[in-house]
Motif scaffolding. Structure first.
Motif, PDB file in Angstrom:
ATOM      1  N   ILE A   1     -10.911  10.905 -14.214  1.00  0.00           N
ATOM      2  CA  ILE A   1     -10.927  11.643 -12.954  1.00  0.00           C
ATOM      3  C   ILE A   1     -10.204  10.839 -11.882  1.00  0.00           C
ATOM      4  CG2 ILE A   1     -12.407  12.626 -11.149  1.00  0.00           C
ATOM      5  CD1 ILE A   1     -14.638  12.717 -13.308  1.00  0.00           C
ATOM      6  N   GLU A   2      -9.274  11.495 -11.202  1.00  0.00           N
ATOM      7  CA  GLU A   2      -8.553  10.849 -10.107  1.00  0.00           C
ATOM      8  C   GLU A   2      -8.998  11.459  -8.783  1.00  0.00           C
ATOM      9  OE1 GLU A   2      -4.197  11.335  -8.703  1.00  0.00           O
ATOM     10  OE2 GLU A   2      -4.157   9.716 -10.187  1.00  0.00           O
ATOM     11  N   LEU A   3      -9.675  10.670  -7.974  1.00  0.00           N
ATOM     12  CA  LEU A   3     -10.120  11.098  -6.650  1.00  0.00           C
ATOM     13  C   LEU A   3      -9.136  10.603  -5.598  1.00  0.00           C
ATOM     14  CD1 LEU A   3     -13.810  10.005  -7.181  1.00  0.00           C
ATOM     15  CD2 LEU A   3     -13.108  12.371  -6.918  1.00  0.00           C
ATOM     16  N   ILE A   4      -8.837  11.442  -4.630  1.00  0.00           N
ATOM     17  CA  ILE A   4      -7.930  11.051  -3.549  1.00  0.00           C
ATOM     18  C   ILE A   4      -8.685  11.163  -2.229  1.00  0.00           C
ATOM     19  CG2 ILE A   4      -5.756  11.522  -2.370  1.00  0.00           C
ATOM     20  CD1 ILE A   4      -4.735  12.751  -4.973  1.00  0.00           C
ATOM     21  N   ARG A   5      -8.935  10.022  -1.607  1.00  0.00           N
ATOM     22  CA  ARG A   5      -9.625   9.998  -0.312  1.00  0.00           C
ATOM     23  C   ARG A   5      -8.792   9.178   0.668  1.00  0.00           C
ATOM     24  NH1 ARG A   5     -15.764   7.969   0.173  1.00  0.00           N
ATOM     25  NH2 ARG A   5     -14.873   6.138  -0.849  1.00  0.00           N
ATOM     26  N   PRO A   6      -8.080   9.834   1.572  1.00  0.00           N
ATOM     27  CA  PRO A   6      -7.206   9.094   2.490  1.00  0.00           C
ATOM     28  C   PRO A   6      -7.953   8.270   3.523  1.00  0.00           C
ATOM     29  CG  PRO A   6      -7.217  11.432   3.028  1.00  0.00           C
ATOM     30  CD  PRO A   6      -7.957  11.288   1.742  1.00  0.00           C
ATOM     31  N   ASP A   7      -9.209   8.623   3.796  1.00  0.00           N
ATOM     32  CA  ASP A   7      -9.972   7.926   4.828  1.00  0.00           C
ATOM     33  C   ASP A   7     -11.448   7.979   4.474  1.00  0.00           C
ATOM     34  OD1 ASP A   7     -11.478   7.765   7.585  1.00  0.00           O
ATOM     35  OD2 ASP A   7      -9.443   7.071   8.007  1.00  0.00           O
ATOM     36  N   LEU A   8     -12.214   6.986   4.905  1.00  0.00           N
ATOM     37  CA  LEU A   8     -13.647   6.945   4.596  1.00  0.00           C
ATOM     38  C   LEU A   8     -14.431   8.066   5.264  1.00  0.00           C
ATOM     39  CD1 LEU A   8     -14.434   3.101   4.755  1.00  0.00           C
ATOM     40  CD2 LEU A   8     -14.195   4.549   2.729  1.00  0.00           C
ATOM     41  N   LYS A   9     -13.819   8.738   6.254  1.00  0.00           N
ATOM     42  CA  LYS A   9     -14.530   9.839   6.915  1.00  0.00           C
ATOM     43  C   LYS A   9     -14.672  11.051   5.991  1.00  0.00           C
ATOM     44  CE  LYS A   9     -10.429  11.847   9.179  1.00  0.00           C
ATOM     45  NZ  LYS A   9      -9.789  12.152  10.480  1.00  0.00           N
ATOM     46  N   TYR A  10     -13.908  11.065   4.896  1.00  0.00           N
ATOM     47  CA  TYR A  10     -14.013  12.158   3.939  1.00  0.00           C
ATOM     48  C   TYR A  10     -14.972  11.765   2.818  1.00  0.00           C
ATOM     49  CZ  TYR A  10      -9.689  13.611   6.233  1.00  0.00           C
ATOM     50  OH  TYR A  10      -8.746  13.973   7.160  1.00  0.00           O
ATOM     51  N   PRO A  11     -16.150  12.359   2.754  1.00  0.00           N
ATOM     52  CA  PRO A  11     -17.099  12.010   1.687  1.00  0.00           C
ATOM     53  C   PRO A  11     -16.601  12.492   0.329  1.00  0.00           C
ATOM     54  CG  PRO A  11     -17.909  13.887   2.939  1.00  0.00           C
ATOM     55  CD  PRO A  11     -16.690  13.399   3.663  1.00  0.00           C
ATOM     56  N   LEU A  12     -16.939  11.738  -0.705  1.00  0.00           N
ATOM     57  CA  LEU A  12     -16.533  12.128  -2.050  1.00  0.00           C
ATOM     58  C   LEU A  12     -17.303  13.352  -2.530  1.00  0.00           C
ATOM     59  CD1 LEU A  12     -16.196   8.616  -3.724  1.00  0.00           C
ATOM     60  CD2 LEU A  12     -14.359  10.120  -2.947  1.00  0.00           C
ATOM     61  N   GLY A  13     -18.528  13.520  -2.036  1.00  0.00           N
ATOM     62  CA  GLY A  13     -19.267  14.742  -2.338  1.00  0.00           C
ATOM     63  C   GLY A  13     -20.146  14.680  -3.565  1.00  0.00           C
TER      64      GLY A  13
ATOM     65  N   THR B   1     -10.718   3.650  -0.527  1.00  0.00           N
ATOM     66  CA  THR B   1      -9.894   4.764  -0.042  1.00  0.00           C
ATOM     67  C   THR B   1      -8.622   4.836  -0.888  1.00  0.00           C
ATOM     68  OG1 THR B   1      -8.813   3.341   1.596  1.00  0.00           O
ATOM     69  CG2 THR B   1     -10.740   4.601   2.324  1.00  0.00           C
ATOM     70  N   GLY B   2      -7.843   5.897  -0.660  1.00  0.00           N
ATOM     71  CA  GLY B   2      -6.650   6.096  -1.472  1.00  0.00           C
ATOM     72  C   GLY B   2      -7.026   6.747  -2.792  1.00  0.00           C
ATOM     73  N   LYS B   3      -6.379   6.301  -3.865  1.00  0.00           N
ATOM     74  CA  LYS B   3      -6.682   6.837  -5.186  1.00  0.00           C
ATOM     75  C   LYS B   3      -7.796   6.048  -5.848  1.00  0.00           C
ATOM     76  CE  LYS B   3      -2.209   8.922  -6.287  1.00  0.00           C
ATOM     77  NZ  LYS B   3      -1.074   8.992  -7.265  1.00  0.00           N
ATOM     78  N   LEU B   4      -8.766   6.774  -6.365  1.00  0.00           N
ATOM     79  CA  LEU B   4      -9.919   6.163  -7.031  1.00  0.00           C
ATOM     80  C   LEU B   4      -9.987   6.752  -8.429  1.00  0.00           C
ATOM     81  CD1 LEU B   4     -12.261   4.208  -6.282  1.00  0.00           C
ATOM     82  CD2 LEU B   4     -13.636   6.228  -5.781  1.00  0.00           C
ATOM     83  N   LEU B   5      -9.744   5.933  -9.437  1.00  0.00           N
ATOM     84  CA  LEU B   5      -9.709   6.411 -10.812  1.00  0.00           C
ATOM     85  C   LEU B   5     -11.038   6.128 -11.499  1.00  0.00           C
ATOM     86  CD1 LEU B   5      -7.606   7.740 -12.749  1.00  0.00           C
ATOM     87  CD2 LEU B   5      -7.213   5.441 -13.673  1.00  0.00           C
ATOM     88  N   LEU B   6     -11.722   7.207 -11.880  1.00  0.00           N
ATOM     89  CA  LEU B   6     -13.003   7.072 -12.567  1.00  0.00           C
ATOM     90  C   LEU B   6     -12.865   7.441 -14.033  1.00  0.00           C
ATOM     91  CD1 LEU B   6     -15.553   8.828 -10.150  1.00  0.00           C
ATOM     92  CD2 LEU B   6     -14.677   6.488 -10.041  1.00  0.00           C
TER      93      LEU B   6
END
Length: 279
Positions: free
Chosen positions: A190-202, A254-259
């Motif tokens: 899974i590739e998560l993209i979070r440009p800023d910490l203000k956006y929760p991963l959910g 932040t940025g790309k998070l590969l799980l």
């Protein structure tokens, strides 16, 4: 209606998949697969419609719109890439494998199953364990992580886990069982993209296991699954990390998070924490 019934939407190539609950209180979900050369645009439009509906619900229920991340959040969702599931393989019958099990009457098949779980594009069951020397083992074609699509001509897609298990048990008197399976690994990338910490991963995690998932979130869009165990983050194993360490990484990156995740039941079986229930 959109907020309460849309479960998940994803596109891969020209295929667009939408999973919808039958009703607000229903546990049944229908998987719709469409083919269109504008599947990506349709998926983006669905995401925007969902966001607008969600904001409308917040207004009508008196909740603050500050709890949303405004329209920027929908742009973050649109940038997400759906987890690399084998939806193309599922739709391509040429990639299906026929597994024929020959056994004695009433002899156990020798494999265990788990549900593909919430968020799966193709709702069915997955092989979680195979008993050595069993009829299933002797086929040399069935592997942990395989998705079962059909048994003796009957489709399993969309059926409840309980219904599938009941059906398979009814076949135990048979001496020959033919299955259509999709080869695959139990590990989901899974590739998560979070440009800023203000956006929760959910999604929330307990001891490495994903326990909840917010509908319409980054995590859902990327293909995060409730009931999965996180086994690696950005190439580093998390198997031996404690809860605080895993949560700390997820909260600070932040940025790309590969799980890399796998069903918790398969993870526990591999570590000997659970015993498989063979059919």
């Amino acid at each position: 209606a959109v907020v309460s019934t849309q479960s998940t939407g994803g596109d891969q190539g020209s295929n667009l998949t939408v999973m919808v609950k039958h009703s607000l209180d229903s546990t049944r979900t229908t998987c719709h697969v469409f083919e269109s050369n504008r599947s990506k645009q349709v998926r983006v439009a669905l995401n925007k419609a969902f966001t607008l509906s969600y904001k409308d619900v917040l207004r009508r229920t008196g909740q603050s719109e500050e709890t949303l991340l405004q329209c920027a959040y929908s742009e973050v969702l649109s940038s997400q890439t759906r987890a690399q599931e084998d939806i193309a393989d599922v739709l391509d019958q040429g990639k299906h494998v026929t597994v024929t099990i020959i056994k004695r009457p009433q002899e156990a098949l020798g494999f265990a199953l788990i549900s593909s779980g919430p968020g799966s594009i193709i709702p069915t069951v997955i092989v979680s364990s195979i008993r050595p020397a069993s009829p299933a083992y002797k086929t040399e074609l069935l592997n942990v992580g395989n998705q079962l699509l059909e048994i003796n001509g009957r489709s399993l897609v969309g059926l409840s886990y309980e219904a599938i298990i009941s059906y398979i048990r009814s076949l135990l008197p048979s001496t020959k069982i033919e299955m259509q399976v999709v080869p695959g690994s139990p590990v989901l990338v899974i590739e998560l993209i979070r440009p800023d910490l203000k956006y929760p991963l959910g999604f929330s995690v307990k001891d490495g296991h994903i326990t909840t998932l917010v509908r319409g979130s980054i995590g859902e869009r990327a293909g995060v699954r409730v009931g999965h165990r996180i086994i690696a983050i950005n190439g580093e194993s998390t198997v031996t990390l404690d809860h605080d360490s895993i949560a700390g990484i997820l909260l600070s990156e932040t940025g790309k998070l590969l799980l890399k995740t796998m069903p918790s039941q398969i993870f526990n079986l591999m570590l000997g924490l659970e015993e498989p229930e063979y059919l």
